[in-house]
Motif scaffolding. Structure first.
Motif, PDB file in Angstrom:
ATOM      1  N   ASN A 234       0.845  -1.202   0.000  1.00  0.00           N
ATOM      2  CA  ASN A 234       0.000   0.000   0.000  1.00  0.00           C
ATOM      3  C   ASN A 234       0.873   1.242   0.000  1.00  0.00           C
ATOM      4  O   ASN A 234       1.020   1.902   1.028  1.00  0.00           O
ATOM      5  CB  ASN A 234      -0.911   0.020   1.242  1.00  0.00           C
ATOM      6  CG  ASN A 234      -1.917  -1.093   1.223  1.00  0.00           C
ATOM      7  OD1 ASN A 234      -2.458  -1.399   0.184  1.00  0.00           O
ATOM      8  ND2 ASN A 234      -2.157  -1.675   2.362  1.00  0.00           N
ATOM      9  N   PRO A 235       1.472   1.573  -1.133  1.00  0.00           N
ATOM     10  CA  PRO A 235       2.333   2.763  -1.152  1.00  0.00           C
ATOM     11  C   PRO A 235       1.510   4.034  -0.974  1.00  0.00           C
ATOM     12  O   PRO A 235       0.281   4.002  -0.950  1.00  0.00           O
ATOM     13  CB  PRO A 235       2.980   2.706  -2.544  1.00  0.00           C
ATOM     14  CG  PRO A 235       2.024   1.920  -3.355  1.00  0.00           C
ATOM     15  CD  PRO A 235       1.368   0.934  -2.431  1.00  0.00           C
ATOM     16  N   LEU A 236       2.192   5.144  -0.852  1.00  0.00           N
ATOM     17  CA  LEU A 236       1.515   6.423  -0.697  1.00  0.00           C
ATOM     18  C   LEU A 236       0.605   6.702  -1.887  1.00  0.00           C
ATOM     19  O   LEU A 236       0.903   6.298  -3.016  1.00  0.00           O
ATOM     20  CB  LEU A 236       2.539   7.549  -0.567  1.00  0.00           C
ATOM     21  CG  LEU A 236       3.390   7.508   0.691  1.00  0.00           C
ATOM     22  CD1 LEU A 236       4.472   8.570   0.608  1.00  0.00           C
ATOM     23  CD2 LEU A 236       2.537   7.716   1.913  1.00  0.00           C
ATOM     24  N   PRO A 237      -0.493   7.393  -1.678  1.00  0.00           N
ATOM     25  CA  PRO A 237      -1.377   7.698  -2.805  1.00  0.00           C
ATOM     26  C   PRO A 237      -0.692   8.617  -3.805  1.00  0.00           C
ATOM     27  O   PRO A 237       0.197   9.392  -3.458  1.00  0.00           O
ATOM     28  CB  PRO A 237      -2.569   8.388  -2.149  1.00  0.00           C
ATOM     29  CG  PRO A 237      -2.065   8.879  -0.854  1.00  0.00           C
ATOM     30  CD  PRO A 237      -0.972   7.953  -0.436  1.00  0.00           C
ATOM     31  N   ARG A 238      -1.135   8.513  -5.032  1.00  0.00           N
ATOM     32  CA  ARG A 238      -0.566   9.356  -6.084  1.00  0.00           C
ATOM     33  C   ARG A 238      -0.960  10.813  -5.865  1.00  0.00           C
ATOM     34  O   ARG A 238      -2.041  11.114  -5.383  1.00  0.00           O
ATOM     35  CB  ARG A 238      -1.063   8.901  -7.443  1.00  0.00           C
ATOM     36  CG  ARG A 238      -0.689   7.474  -7.750  1.00  0.00           C
ATOM     37  CD  ARG A 238      -0.034   7.426  -9.106  1.00  0.00           C
ATOM     38  NE  ARG A 238       0.239   6.047  -9.464  1.00  0.00           N
ATOM     39  CZ  ARG A 238       1.472   5.576  -9.513  1.00  0.00           C
ATOM     40  NH1 ARG A 238       2.480   6.352  -9.253  1.00  0.00           N
ATOM     41  NH2 ARG A 238       1.687   4.337  -9.846  1.00  0.00           N
ATOM     42  N   VAL A 239      -0.089  11.699  -6.253  1.00  0.00           N
ATOM     43  CA  VAL A 239      -0.326  13.133  -6.118  1.00  0.00           C
ATOM     44  C   VAL A 239      -0.650  13.680  -7.493  1.00  0.00           C
ATOM     45  O   VAL A 239       0.085  13.440  -8.448  1.00  0.00           O
ATOM     46  CB  VAL A 239       0.930  13.832  -5.537  1.00  0.00           C
ATOM     47  CG1 VAL A 239       0.731  15.320  -5.466  1.00  0.00           C
ATOM     48  CG2 VAL A 239       1.276  13.261  -4.186  1.00  0.00           C
ATOM     49  N   GLU A 240      -1.754  14.414  -7.588  1.00  0.00           N
ATOM     50  CA  GLU A 240      -2.072  15.039  -8.867  1.00  0.00           C
ATOM     51  C   GLU A 240      -1.073  16.153  -9.137  1.00  0.00           C
ATOM     52  O   GLU A 240      -0.716  16.920  -8.246  1.00  0.00           O
ATOM     53  CB  GLU A 240      -3.487  15.603  -8.828  1.00  0.00           C
ATOM     54  CG  GLU A 240      -4.549  14.517  -8.819  1.00  0.00           C
ATOM     55  CD  GLU A 240      -5.933  15.105  -8.960  1.00  0.00           C
ATOM     56  OE1 GLU A 240      -6.063  16.169  -9.594  1.00  0.00           O
ATOM     57  OE2 GLU A 240      -6.868  14.508  -8.422  1.00  0.00           O
ATOM     58  N   GLY A 241      -0.624  16.250 -10.356  1.00  0.00           N
ATOM     59  CA  GLY A 241       0.338  17.282 -10.731  1.00  0.00           C
ATOM     60  C   GLY A 241       1.691  17.055 -10.088  1.00  0.00           C
ATOM     61  O   GLY A 241       2.301  17.986  -9.569  1.00  0.00           O
ATOM     62  N   ALA A 242       2.169  15.802 -10.101  1.00  0.00           N
ATOM     63  CA  ALA A 242       3.435  15.487  -9.445  1.00  0.00           C
ATOM     64  C   ALA A 242       4.595  16.283 -10.029  1.00  0.00           C
ATOM     65  O   ALA A 242       5.562  16.571  -9.339  1.00  0.00           O
ATOM     66  CB  ALA A 242       3.719  13.999  -9.549  1.00  0.00           C
ATOM     67  N   ARG A 243       4.486  16.677 -11.289  1.00  0.00           N
ATOM     68  CA  ARG A 243       5.559  17.466 -11.907  1.00  0.00           C
ATOM     69  C   ARG A 243       5.626  18.878 -11.331  1.00  0.00           C
ATOM     70  O   ARG A 243       6.634  19.547 -11.445  1.00  0.00           O
ATOM     71  CB  ARG A 243       5.347  17.553 -13.414  1.00  0.00           C
ATOM     72  CG  ARG A 243       5.541  16.241 -14.099  1.00  0.00           C
ATOM     73  CD  ARG A 243       5.385  16.391 -15.571  1.00  0.00           C
ATOM     74  NE  ARG A 243       5.499  15.084 -16.220  1.00  0.00           N
ATOM     75  CZ  ARG A 243       5.426  14.898 -17.499  1.00  0.00           C
ATOM     76  NH1 ARG A 243       5.205  15.912 -18.297  1.00  0.00           N
ATOM     77  NH2 ARG A 243       5.546  13.697 -18.003  1.00  0.00           N
ATOM     78  N   ASP A 244       4.524  19.306 -10.714  1.00  0.00           N
ATOM     79  CA  ASP A 244       4.500  20.661 -10.158  1.00  0.00           C
ATOM     80  C   ASP A 244       5.028  20.731  -8.731  1.00  0.00           C
ATOM     81  O   ASP A 244       5.113  21.814  -8.162  1.00  0.00           O
ATOM     82  CB  ASP A 244       3.071  21.214 -10.185  1.00  0.00           C
ATOM     83  CG  ASP A 244       2.544  21.332 -11.604  1.00  0.00           C
ATOM     84  OD1 ASP A 244       3.374  21.494 -12.520  1.00  0.00           O
ATOM     85  OD2 ASP A 244       1.318  21.249 -11.785  1.00  0.00           O
TER      86      ASP A 244
END
Length: 81
Positions: A49-59
């Motif tokens: 169960n890794p950390l949830p994805r972050v929207e706009g990870a490039r930002d």
């Protein structure tokens, strides 16, 4: 049920005759159960169960700043603003 209590009483008598063995057995079981629980929790948290994805990870931004007397340190973007 009578046989269970007989066996339990026999086990307690055997443990009372060898308290050193009893202490080592209980300590070994406790350490083994604790170590396996820790390994399972770490494996579950980091791999299954890794950390949830972050929207706009490039930002995402990591800012570092430098001061002559204090060296370098990281700050957040809201603090930077």
């Amino acid at each position: 049920m009578s046989a269970f209590f007989f066996d339990l009483r026999l086990a307690f008598r055997a443990f009372a005759r060898a308290p050193g063995f009893t202490a080592v057995a209980i300590l070994s079981l406790g350490l083994g159960i604790g170590a396996m629980s820790t390994i399972y929790l770490w494996t579950d948290r980091f791999f299954l169960n890794p950390l949830p994805r972050v929207e706009g990870a490039r930002d995402l931004v990591n800012l570092h700043t430098r001061a002559p007397e204090r060296g370098t340190w990281s700050i957040s973007y809201p603090t930077f603003e």
